[in-house]
Scaffold this active site. Structure first.
Site, mmCIF file in Angstrom:
data_model
loop_
_atom_site.group_PDB
_atom_site.id
_atom_site.type_symbol
_atom_site.label_atom_id
_atom_site.label_comp_id
_atom_site.label_asym_id
_atom_site.label_seq_id
_atom_site.Cartn_x
_atom_site.Cartn_y
_atom_site.Cartn_z
ATOM 1 N N ARG A 118 0.830 -1.186 0.021
ATOM 2 C CA ARG A 118 -0.023 -0.094 -0.140
ATOM 3 C C ARG A 118 0.858 1.123 0.071
ATOM 4 O O ARG A 118 0.755 2.314 0.828
ATOM 5 C CB ARG A 118 -0.849 -0.094 1.147
ATOM 6 C CG ARG A 118 -2.313 0.932 0.881
ATOM 7 C CD ARG A 118 -3.347 0.637 1.788
ATOM 8 N NE ARG A 118 -4.395 1.435 1.465
ATOM 9 C CZ ARG A 118 -5.736 1.374 1.916
ATOM 10 N NH1 ARG A 118 -5.944 0.636 3.006
ATOM 11 N NH2 ARG A 118 -6.530 2.125 1.439
ATOM 12 N N CYS A 119 1.870 1.146 -0.846
ATOM 13 C CA CYS A 119 2.834 2.323 -0.901
ATOM 14 C C CYS A 119 3.434 2.358 -2.455
ATOM 15 O O CYS A 119 3.562 1.548 -3.090
ATOM 16 C CB CYS A 119 3.878 1.586 -0.252
ATOM 17 S SG CYS A 119 5.462 2.276 -0.171
ATOM 18 N N GLU A 135 -3.205 5.099 -0.896
ATOM 19 C CA GLU A 135 -2.109 4.753 -0.017
ATOM 20 C C GLU A 135 -1.723 5.909 0.879
ATOM 21 O O GLU A 135 -1.045 5.747 1.806
ATOM 22 C CB GLU A 135 -0.940 4.352 -0.751
ATOM 23 C CG GLU A 135 -0.261 5.391 -1.638
ATOM 24 C CD GLU A 135 0.817 4.684 -2.575
ATOM 25 O OE1 GLU A 135 0.303 3.711 -3.002
ATOM 26 O OE2 GLU A 135 1.763 5.318 -2.978
#
Ligand code: CDP
Length: 782
Positions: free
Chosen positions: A364-365, A734
């Protein structure tokens, strides 16, 4: 007539009709006639020689049909596969295992239980080998070598920025600070584990692979490249990604289970299903982070930050299987100058092999931006505390100013737009910052530990512009194909794949805004490589910046053709027509017009002579730049001096993702993201003992927050459109995961700073905090 519901509508998610009724179509819901089941024998050792694999007992288990091992796959040259970073990953080992829970062999059975019984009956003789789990020890001379095919455990060295100027600025600085910050290895822990159903059709030489992938087209190309020698060329491969129960980057890479299932289907001619169980998922794939950062900042006594120097050791496990754009082995870590106007900066990262499963996915990045944000936001506080400045004041002083955009950072990124002071001011007002500081001072007098933490992060999403971004050589453009039917309804297909983000809802809103066709009359499809236009999938919040832009551009192509048709129908010149949502009309005569529905009908029944019939368009969008969402988060904590427990009293999150397509979905993304930022800040961490045994291979040991533990999130927003995105939107998926951990860590250190505490690595567990308190003689009884 249905409402258009374009941009800015909190339209309910169309996906939820099936999800809430339990009618989603996830990979484990697939049942095909004659389907076999695959289960995997895994290594109990983190490093060992395989002396023998005994399969007799397994083969004697009723319902077990085959045991597949590395040498079997080697005959077809598919025992190894390339990783997304062009390293090599074993599908099944020939003679050595490199991490605990590594795949050793696979058992095919008539049902899942039979296959599991077969796995239990396979006997493997191992000869344990020395293990290296600490990346610093792995770099020492004489360290156990993880990879026989490499010269050392050092994978690569990567550096970026002006080293000389940075060193000079550090030498001349009035103030410097330095801390070692570890961002631990964590796991995406999506509720759905990984899995697939492979169906080989020998008659038509065709493979259909239903699988949990965030990037179906890229997987199709990779499968074609690694199996081309077996006659499996790309037009004969169809990847279908059905509903996905959370991906978060963990479902971008290819895992050995997928390849073994394909091989097993080819060999048996039957469809083969493979589904990981929870422990396999937690122990063998989908890891993120694991960055050891030595972070330094330089600046002046008045609080001006001038220079940044970060040196990082990146633990990649036994192979570099990170999902990064090819040019950037440390992803976008060099966004680490954050929201501040540094004059010079230099970063270096060294990738290291250890006896752990491959890690480094973009959890999530946007490819390492979480690590970068955590380090810069922590260090800004460390600097402020050293010179005795308030955390908000140092940020306000050093922010890139609104008038400086577009802004070129010291590390070369071109920030598109931003108003950082506005976001921080808004968060401060929402939380009542000044009063909280007073309360904190009073409490400190009384011996109570209260902390206030700020994180003013800058994100970088929307990979990416083809001049810089590719994965395995494939450029990272976005795609959208729209077909408008004669009755004015439409279908739109994309090269992305939602894993719960609501694309079916929001993409339709973009097209609705552009064409005036009501969103409910636009069907959105993703995830089938036979029907969707080629695209590199969904991760790193790229869907809105890239494929969302493709949706707007494809719509505009359709609108241009619709205008020609409208001119023909109205017997007017194109230049004399004006557009309002859903309709062209003659300038000055608003009654004389044609709706998009009338135009669509004409496209099939009465189009101008010489024009192609139909109304459809495809756009492959190569973004001119990335988008730079940002935000300011403020967290207030109280620390229990008896137990070390950190209680988050309030958490305010002000986010700016440019124009919001669907405010309700954006809020949902931020709520989920904040919880996924809270998790590693407070509880989640995967560690190993010195023999490479994993701690945290189940949800009893690997702690996920539930609604009970999660704080109440208070949201605010500012809107600074992206100047280059067709609808001004930036990604958001994110942001909260990236920004939240530093706010929490900063609050905890802020509460304890007067004791002499400068940094505490996440997760901030009660035990860790109690130990810090105890070390400083500050527990309740001391
Ligand atoms: O790539 P991914 O879908 O994970 O991330 P995203 O592009 O940030 O989008 C996440 C969800 O939020 C999608 O449904 C978007 O359409 C929605 N979104 C929005 O409504 N407005 C924005 N400015 C950004 C995202």
């Amino acid at each position: 007539m249905a409402e258009v519901q374009g941009l800015g509508h909190s339209r309910k998610r169309v996906e939820d009709a099936r999800f809430l009724r339990g009618q989603g179509n996830y990979i484990d819901d697939f049942k095909l006639p004659g389907m076999l089941h695959l289960d995997i024998v895994r290594s109990p050792y983190a490093h060992a020689k395989i002396k023998a694999i005994h399969t007799e007992k397994a083969m004697a288990t009723p319902g077990v049909l085959a045991v597949i091992d590395g040498p079997t796959l080697q005959k077809y040259n598919v025992h190894n596969m390339p990783t997304l970073m062009s390293d090599t990953q074993m599908v099944l080992p020939i003679d050595t295992v490199k991490y605990q829970y590594q795949e050793v062999a696979a058992v095919l059975g008539t049902d899942r239980y039979t296959a599991a019984d077969g796995v239990a009956a396979v006997e493997v003789d191992y000869e344990p080998l020395p293990v290296v789990v600490d990346p610093f020890k792995a770099l020492e001379p004489g360290a156990t070598k993880v990879r026989d095919d490499k010269e050392s455990n050092h994978i690569w060295h990567w550096e970026w920025g002006d080293k000389e100027k940075t060193n000079q600025d550090f030498e001349n600085a009035e103030v410097t600070v330095k801390e070692n910050i570890y961002i631990p290895r964590i796991h995406v822990a999506s509720i759905e584990t990984c899995g697939c159903v492979a169906k080989w059709d020998a008659t038509n030489t065709h493979l259909t692979l239903w699988m949990t992938t965030q990037a179906p087209h890229a997987i199709r190309t990779v499968v074609a490249l690694i199996t081309g020698h077996l006659g499996l060329s790309e037009e004969r491969i169809r990847i279908i990604s059905p509903d996905i129960g959370g991906g978060f980057g963990g479902k971008v890479p290819a895992y050995p289970g997928y390849v073994i299932a394909v091989a097993a289907s080819i060999v048996t001619g039957a469809p083969v299903k493979w589904i990981e169980n929870r422990t396999e998922n937690l122990a063998a794939d989908s890891f993120g982070r694991d960055y050891h950062i030595t972070a330094e900042l330089a600046g002046k006594k008045d609080g001006t930050l001038t220079s940044l120097r970060f040196k990082t050791i990146a633990d990649h496990g036994y192979t570099d299987a990170a999902a990064q754009p090819s040019k950037f082995p440390a992803g976008m870590f060099h966004i680490c100058t954050g929201s501040y106007d540094f004059k010079s900066a230099f970063v270096e990262v060294d990738g290291v092999y250890t006896n752990k499963p491959p890690g480094g996915i973009a959890y999530r990045c946007s490819f390492r931006v979480t690590e970068a944000v955590h380090a810069i936001e922590r260090m800004t506080d460390v600097f402020a505390q050293k010179i005795g400045m308030d955390a908000a004041e140092i940020r306000m002083k050093n922010f890139i100013k609104p008038e400086q955009f577009p802004y070129k950072s010291a590390l070369g990124w071109e920030y598109d737009s931003g108003d950082y002071p506005a976001a921080l001011r808004k968060a401060m007002d929402m939380i009542g910052y000044e009063n909280l500081r007073k309360e904190q001072a009073e409490k400190r007098e009384r011996g109570e530990f209260m902390g206030i933490g700020i994180s003013s992060f800058t994100e970088i999403v929307g990979a990416g512009p083809s001049k810089h971004f590719d994965i395995l050589g494939l450029k990272m453009f976005g795609s959208c194909e729209i077909r408008v039917h004669p009755t004015g309804k439409a279908i739109a297909r994309f090269g992305t794949k939602s894993q719960g983000q609501g694309h079916e809802t929001t993409y339709a809103q973009i097209i609705a805004e552009e064409l005036g066709i009501p969103a409910e009359h636009i069907k959105v499809e993703e995830g089938d490589t036979d029907t969707a236009p080629y695209g590199l999938g969904t991760y790193a919040s790229r869907s809105t910046p890239v494929d969302g832009a493709a949706a707007a551009m494809a719509s505009r192509k359709i609108r241009a053709k619709a205008k020609q048709i409208a001119a023909h129908l109205l017997e007017a010149n194109e230049e004399d027509l004006e557009w309002e949502t859903g309709r062209f009309f003659v300038k000055g005569s608003p009654d004389q017009g044609k709706t998009i529905q009338e135009i669509a009908f004409a496209a099939y029944t009465n189009h101008p002579q010489g024009m192609e019939g139909g109304l459809e368009a495809v756009n492959y969008y190569d973004p001119p730049n990335l988008t730079y969402p940002f935000g300011s988060y403020i967290c207030v904590v109280d620390i229990d001096r008896g137990t070390g427990e950190v209680k988050i009293r309030r958490f305010v999150a002000v986010d700016d993702c440019g124009v919001r397509i669907n405010p309700m979905i954006v809020e949902g993304q931020i709520h989920g993201g904040l919880t996924m930022g809270f998790a590693p800040a407070m509880m989640e961490e995967i560690t190993y003992d010195e023999n490479g045994n994993i701690h945290g291979s189940n949800f009893m040991d690997y702690l996920l927050p539930t609604a009970v533990e999660s704080p109440k999130w208070e949201l605010g927003e500012t809107v600074t459109p992206s100047p280059h995105h067709p609808i001004g939107a930036k990604g958001v998926g994110e942001s909260a995961t990236v920004g939240a951990p530093a706010a929490i860590a900063n609050a905890v250190v802020d509460a304890l700073w007067h004791l002499g505490v400068r940094n505490i690595d996440i997760p901030l567990t009660p035990r860790k905090i109690w130990e810090v308190l105890h070390k400083h003689g500050a527990t309740l009884e001391e």
